[in-house]
Scaffold this active site. Sequence first.
Site, PDB file in Angstrom:
ATOM      1  N   GLU A 216       0.839  -1.192   0.000  1.00  0.00           N
ATOM      2  CA  GLU A 216       0.000   0.000   0.000  1.00  0.00           C
ATOM      3  C   GLU A 216       0.877   1.247   0.000  1.00  0.00           C
ATOM      4  OE1 GLU A 216      -2.884  -0.293   3.239  1.00  0.00           O
ATOM      5  OE2 GLU A 216      -2.609  -2.476   3.257  1.00  0.00           O
ATOM      6  N   GLU A 326     -10.090   6.409   1.679  1.00  0.00           N
ATOM      7  CA  GLU A 326     -10.556   5.758   2.904  1.00  0.00           C
ATOM      8  C   GLU A 326     -10.569   6.782   4.023  1.00  0.00           C
ATOM      9  OE1 GLU A 326      -9.237   2.166   6.018  1.00  0.00           O
ATOM     10  OE2 GLU A 326      -8.075   2.549   4.196  1.00  0.00           O
TER      11      GLU A 326
END
Length: 410
Positions: A216, A326
Amino acid sequence: MAATTRRACLVALVVVALAFLFFEGPAMAESGTTAGVSAQRLREVRSYLRRVNKAPVTSIQSPDGDIIDCVPISKQPAFDHPLLKNHTIQMQPSYYPYGDSNIAPHPITQTWHQNGKCPENTIPIRRIKEEDVLRANSVNWYGKKTPEDLHKFHLEASANSGHQYAVASSPSGSFYGTQISMNLWKPMTESTNDFSLTQLWIVAGSYSNNDLNTIETGWQVYPYLYGDANPRLFIYWTRDAYRTTGCYNLGCSGFVQTNNQIAMGGTLAPQSTYGGTQYEITFLVWKDPNTHNWWMQLGGTNVGYWPSSIFTHLANSASYIQWGGEVAPSENGQTSTQMGSGHFPSEGFGKASYIRNIQTVDSSNTLSSANGLSLINPTPNCYNVQTGTSSSNWRTYMFYGGPGRNSNCP
């Protein structure tokens, strides 16, 4: 003779004292308030800081309050990993993906560059301070995704889990990397414990079997972790669904950095403005066909790599790739924490946040536009996502984001 001996002893004591101050210190010299903190917790925090903050060749004070330590490349945290004890650093990728690199036209830099850069054969590491670790629930979980939040970090978790997503996902298959360009914002967080991020996820394995592998990277605003509301570059990885492996940035061993100018966790600037200039950053992560390491490139510059040996499933390939935003509120339920620009994707360019030129890397090490994307947006009245395609250099793109709590998102 006795006087000479006394002077020599005195000099030796001063040297020892200075050495103790440094190695106790960046832990102690940078400590914030410790009122109400137990002696045992302080000992644990300072012991941790002595392990994680490597001795620098030189240090740079950033205008945003960070201290950037220039650490010898061979002394970086990666080599604390048991699988990397005898690792030979790969200074350059063996191969680059074939295709259009399409570097962002309005590049982003890091704030600490205003006061200098690290010398050759070192890497910049954002120094972890005492007050940073004291904000965490425990030393063991500083800079990590905590056990009680594990289910919340799965993109298929229910909307009631607290974390909110506006994400585009590739179909299942075999993938060897991705390239994107995204614009940078400074979203507002309702609480210092909230975070807002934009990132890519390279994923393999199963969350339900606790063998999920991820790579990520992106940018995030996370006051709890960094102590301020600046948008910062971050990386993360795990091989066991976040249970015992991985962490943000270089707070634990794993990622091998080769670049001496980019600091993980460092503030990114300038940020885009609503109705004004859009500042972009281009990320490329791909699997080297020769060494099988997962390389990261930022704005066309090689940063470093995740060795394939630290993974299980990602030692081979990714099963799918995801891109988007997010938000994590400190309490379950809706929050006014912004995602991206804080505006819905329907507002379009210059107002909404976007990710463009979304490409994936195939088994022949070739970049091509992503297609067949599905959307994950469990609370579209709070945060939403739209995708499209263009014949220009936007190719496959997405607009995403939102303000969080509003009249349609109570």
